[in-house]
Write a protein that holds these residues in place. Sequence first.
Motif, PDB file in Angstrom:
ATOM      1  N   ILE A   1      12.383 -18.611  95.379  1.00 47.07           N
ATOM      2  CA  ILE A   1      11.689 -19.816  94.906  1.00 47.07           C
ATOM      3  C   ILE A   1      12.413 -21.040  95.462  1.00 47.07           C
ATOM      4  CG2 ILE A   1      10.867 -21.101  92.901  1.00 47.07           C
ATOM      5  CD1 ILE A   1       9.665 -18.311  93.169  1.00 47.07           C
ATOM      6  N   VAL A   2      11.655 -21.937  96.101  1.00 51.66           N
ATOM      7  CA  VAL A   2      12.242 -23.142  96.681  1.00 51.66           C
ATOM      8  C   VAL A   2      11.496 -24.365  96.167  1.00 51.66           C
ATOM      9  CG1 VAL A   2      12.985 -21.964  98.777  1.00 51.66           C
ATOM     10  CG2 VAL A   2      10.738 -23.057  98.728  1.00 51.66           C
ATOM     11  N   GLU A   3      12.194 -25.490  96.131  1.00 46.90           N
ATOM     12  CA  GLU A   3      11.556 -26.753  95.772  1.00 46.90           C
ATOM     13  C   GLU A   3      10.661 -27.202  96.931  1.00 46.90           C
ATOM     14  OE1 GLU A   3      14.303 -29.739  94.681  1.00 46.90           O
ATOM     15  OE2 GLU A   3      14.851 -28.797  92.770  1.00 46.90           O
ATOM     16  N   ARG A   4       9.455 -27.581  96.597  1.00 52.37           N
ATOM     17  CA  ARG A   4       8.486 -27.940  97.631  1.00 52.37           C
ATOM     18  C   ARG A   4       8.940 -29.168  98.424  1.00 52.37           C
ATOM     19  NH1 ARG A   4       4.367 -25.674 100.333  1.00 52.37           N
ATOM     20  NH2 ARG A   4       3.353 -24.912  98.432  1.00 52.37           N
ATOM     21  N   GLN A   5       9.483 -30.175  97.762  1.00 51.67           N
ATOM     22  CA  GLN A   5       9.835 -31.426  98.428  1.00 51.67           C
ATOM     23  C   GLN A   5      11.124 -31.332  99.234  1.00 51.67           C
ATOM     24  OE1 GLN A   5       7.893 -34.138  98.638  1.00 51.67           O
ATOM     25  NE2 GLN A   5       6.348 -32.963  97.512  1.00 51.67           N
TER      26      GLN A   5
ATOM     27  N   GLY B   1      12.973 -28.295  99.837  1.00 53.81           N
ATOM     28  CA  GLY B   1      13.226 -27.018 100.495  1.00 53.81           C
ATOM     29  C   GLY B   1      14.456 -26.299  99.980  1.00 53.81           C
ATOM     30  N   SER B   2      15.089 -26.818  98.940  1.00 57.85           N
ATOM     31  CA  SER B   2      16.302 -26.199  98.412  1.00 57.85           C
ATOM     32  C   SER B   2      15.972 -24.950  97.601  1.00 57.85           C
ATOM     33  CB  SER B   2      17.076 -27.193  97.536  1.00 57.85           C
ATOM     34  OG  SER B   2      16.272 -27.633  96.457  1.00 57.85           O
ATOM     35  N   VAL B   3      16.881 -23.994  97.636  1.00 57.23           N
ATOM     36  CA  VAL B   3      16.687 -22.719  96.947  1.00 57.23           C
ATOM     37  C   VAL B   3      16.909 -22.902  95.452  1.00 57.23           C
ATOM     38  CG1 VAL B   3      17.549 -20.364  96.700  1.00 57.23           C
ATOM     39  CG2 VAL B   3      17.351 -21.385  98.967  1.00 57.23           C
ATOM     40  N   VAL B   4      15.962 -22.412  94.665  1.00 53.51           N
ATOM     41  CA  VAL B   4      16.051 -22.509  93.205  1.00 53.51           C
ATOM     42  C   VAL B   4      16.538 -21.202  92.605  1.00 53.51           C
ATOM     43  CG1 VAL B   4      14.772 -22.930  91.080  1.00 53.51           C
ATOM     44  CG2 VAL B   4      14.206 -24.232  93.143  1.00 53.51           C
ATOM     45  N   GLN B   5      15.889 -20.097  92.954  1.00 56.57           N
ATOM     46  CA  GLN B   5      16.295 -18.805  92.428  1.00 56.57           C
ATOM     47  C   GLN B   5      15.673 -17.682  93.253  1.00 56.57           C
ATOM     48  OE1 GLN B   5      13.489 -19.460  88.685  1.00 56.57           O
ATOM     49  NE2 GLN B   5      14.292 -17.373  88.651  1.00 56.57           N
ATOM     50  N   VAL B   6      16.235 -16.483  93.064  1.00 60.03           N
ATOM     51  CA  VAL B   6      15.713 -15.278  93.702  1.00 60.03           C
ATOM     52  C   VAL B   6      15.091 -14.412  92.612  1.00 60.03           C
ATOM     53  CG1 VAL B   6      16.260 -13.236  95.076  1.00 60.03           C
ATOM     54  CG2 VAL B   6      17.492 -15.385  95.483  1.00 60.03           C
ATOM     55  N   VAL B   7      13.880 -13.946  92.868  1.00 57.59           N
ATOM     56  CA  VAL B   7      13.125 -13.199  91.868  1.00 57.59           C
ATOM     57  C   VAL B   7      12.750 -11.826  92.408  1.00 57.59           C
ATOM     58  CG1 VAL B   7      11.127 -13.228  90.328  1.00 57.59           C
ATOM     59  CG2 VAL B   7      12.192 -15.383  91.034  1.00 57.59           C
ATOM     60  N   ALA B   8      12.840 -10.815  91.571  1.00 61.82           N
ATOM     61  CA  ALA B   8      12.508  -9.452  91.982  1.00 61.82           C
ATOM     62  C   ALA B   8      10.997  -9.223  91.890  1.00 61.82           C
ATOM     63  CB  ALA B   8      13.253  -8.442  91.111  1.00 61.82           C
ATOM     64  N   LEU B   9      10.267  -9.845  92.822  1.00 62.84           N
ATOM     65  CA  LEU B   9       8.821  -9.659  92.945  1.00 62.84           C
ATOM     66  C   LEU B   9       8.504  -9.331  94.402  1.00 62.84           C
ATOM     67  CD1 LEU B   9       7.515 -12.698  90.839  1.00 62.84           C
ATOM     68  CD2 LEU B   9       7.391 -10.290  90.181  1.00 62.84           C
TER      69      LEU B   9
ATOM     70  N   ILE C   1       6.666 -18.051  86.107  1.00 61.79           N
ATOM     71  CA  ILE C   1       7.255 -18.882  87.164  1.00 61.79           C
ATOM     72  C   ILE C   1       6.375 -20.097  87.430  1.00 61.79           C
ATOM     73  CG2 ILE C   1       7.880 -18.952  89.610  1.00 61.79           C
ATOM     74  CD1 ILE C   1       8.578 -15.986  89.392  1.00 61.79           C
ATOM     75  N   GLU C   2       5.055 -19.903  87.457  1.00 64.21           N
ATOM     76  CA  GLU C   2       4.132 -21.022  87.699  1.00 64.21           C
ATOM     77  C   GLU C   2       4.232 -22.067  86.590  1.00 64.21           C
ATOM     78  OE1 GLU C   2       0.261 -19.581  90.077  1.00 64.21           O
ATOM     79  OE2 GLU C   2       0.545 -18.539  88.170  1.00 64.21           O
ATOM     80  N   SER C   3       4.381 -21.604  85.356  1.00 68.31           N
ATOM     81  CA  SER C   3       4.485 -22.551  84.239  1.00 68.31           C
ATOM     82  C   SER C   3       5.805 -23.311  84.262  1.00 68.31           C
ATOM     83  CB  SER C   3       4.332 -21.807  82.911  1.00 68.31           C
ATOM     84  OG  SER C   3       5.382 -20.870  82.729  1.00 68.31           O
ATOM     85  N   LYS C   4       6.816 -22.674  84.829  1.00 62.22           N
ATOM     86  CA  LYS C   4       8.128 -23.320  84.935  1.00 62.22           C
ATOM     87  C   LYS C   4       8.105 -24.419  85.998  1.00 62.22           C
ATOM     88  CE  LYS C   4      13.040 -22.167  85.562  1.00 62.22           C
ATOM     89  NZ  LYS C   4      14.007 -21.073  85.830  1.00 62.22           N
ATOM     90  N   PHE C   5       7.258 -24.213  87.011  1.00 66.74           N
ATOM     91  CA  PHE C   5       7.137 -25.188  88.101  1.00 66.74           C
ATOM     92  C   PHE C   5       5.667 -25.584  88.255  1.00 66.74           C
ATOM     93  CE2 PHE C   5      10.625 -22.263  89.135  1.00 66.74           C
ATOM     94  CZ  PHE C   5      11.686 -23.149  89.199  1.00 66.74           C
ATOM     95  N   PRO C   6       5.155 -26.430  87.380  1.00 63.87           N
ATOM     96  CA  PRO C   6       3.724 -26.782  87.413  1.00 63.87           C
ATOM     97  C   PRO C   6       3.349 -27.554  88.677  1.00 63.87           C
ATOM     98  CG  PRO C   6       4.914 -28.190  85.881  1.00 63.87           C
ATOM     99  CD  PRO C   6       5.879 -27.133  86.310  1.00 63.87           C
ATOM    100  N   GLY C   7       2.058 -27.490  88.992  1.00 61.04           N
ATOM    101  CA  GLY C   7       1.569 -28.215  90.156  1.00 61.04           C
ATOM    102  C   GLY C   7       2.134 -27.635  91.439  1.00 61.04           C
ATOM    103  N   GLU C   8       2.591 -28.499  92.308  1.00 63.30           N
ATOM    104  CA  GLU C   8       3.142 -28.078  93.595  1.00 63.30           C
ATOM    105  C   GLU C   8       4.644 -28.335  93.652  1.00 63.30           C
ATOM    106  OE1 GLU C   8       1.457 -26.531  96.035  1.00 63.30           O
ATOM    107  OE2 GLU C   8      -0.272 -26.492  94.690  1.00 63.30           O
ATOM    108  N   MET C   9       5.303 -28.270  92.503  1.00 64.42           N
ATOM    109  CA  MET C   9       6.742 -28.536  92.472  1.00 64.42           C
ATOM    110  C   MET C   9       7.541 -27.507  93.259  1.00 64.42           C
ATOM    111  SD  MET C   9       7.461 -29.716  88.542  1.00 64.42           S
ATOM    112  CE  MET C   9       9.226 -29.612  88.824  1.00 64.42           C
ATOM    113  N   ALA C  10       7.074 -26.255  93.266  1.00 64.11           N
ATOM    114  CA  ALA C  10       7.827 -25.183  93.913  1.00 64.11           C
ATOM    115  C   ALA C  10       6.891 -24.307  94.737  1.00 64.11           C
ATOM    116  CB  ALA C  10       8.576 -24.353  92.880  1.00 64.11           C
TER     117      ALA C  10
END
Length: 246
Positions: free
Chosen positions: A229-233, A235-243, A205-214
Amino acid sequence: MRDRVRAAAIHLLCSLAVASAMAALVFLVWYPGSLAAAAGVNRIFLTLLIVDVVLGPLLTLVVFNKAKSSLTFDLGVIVALQLAALLYGVSVVYQGRPVWIVFNVDRFDLVRAHDIDPASSKRAKPEYQSMNPSGPVWIGAIAPADSDAYNKLTMRALEGGPDLPHLPEYYASLDQVVPSIRSRARPLRELHQFNPDATSDVSAIESKFPGEMAAYVPLKGVAQDLVVIVERQTGSVVQVVALNPW
C-alpha cells in the motif's frame, strides 16, 4: 524413570528458550511481518525448530542414567549436535533473508541475500555494496539508459542470469523512483477481483484510505506475492498486506 523425565523436561525448557530467541530474531528482524510468507521461510524454519526442539530432549530421555560414567559425555554430544543443527539451519535462513525490496518498473521485488550478483555489487555505489543485517531496505532499480547495455541485461536475464533487481550497480534511492511508483500504482478497488475470499480485508483497507488517498503496487515474492500500500500523492510505502496483487 523419574530422573529421566525430569532431565528431558529441563532439556525441553532450555531448547524452547533458545528456539524462541531464534524465532524472534528470524520473524521480527530478518523476515518481518508478511515477508516471512513471501520468502517461504515459515515452513522451513518451523520444521527446523520442531525437529531440533523435539530430538534433543527425546535423546536425553533415552540416554539419561545417573549410574552411567559417560553420562556427561553423552549429554554433551547431544547438546553439541543439537546446537550444530540449529546453527546450520539459522545460517541457511540468514543467507536467504530479504535484504532489499526493489521497485522494478511496475512492481516491487523481494531480493534475498544469495540472489545478489557479487560482481555487480562491487560496481555499485558504496551504500549498496553491503547488505543490512537487521532487515530489508526499500530501494529502487533504474535500468541502464544505453540500449546495448539494456539489451545485454535483458538477454542475460532470459538465459537465467541475474535480473535488474539482483544487480546493485543499478540501485537508487526510493525517492528517485517515486514518479514511477505513482504512475504504476493501481487503485485499491482492483484488489477485490484478485481476492474474492477476502473482500472484507480489502474493504477494511479502502475504508482506512478513503477516496484516492492510497493505491497499491504488487510485491513479487519467492513463495507468495503480496500487496504494498502506497500513498497516492507521495508514493511512499504505507504497509505490506498479505493479499493477492494480481
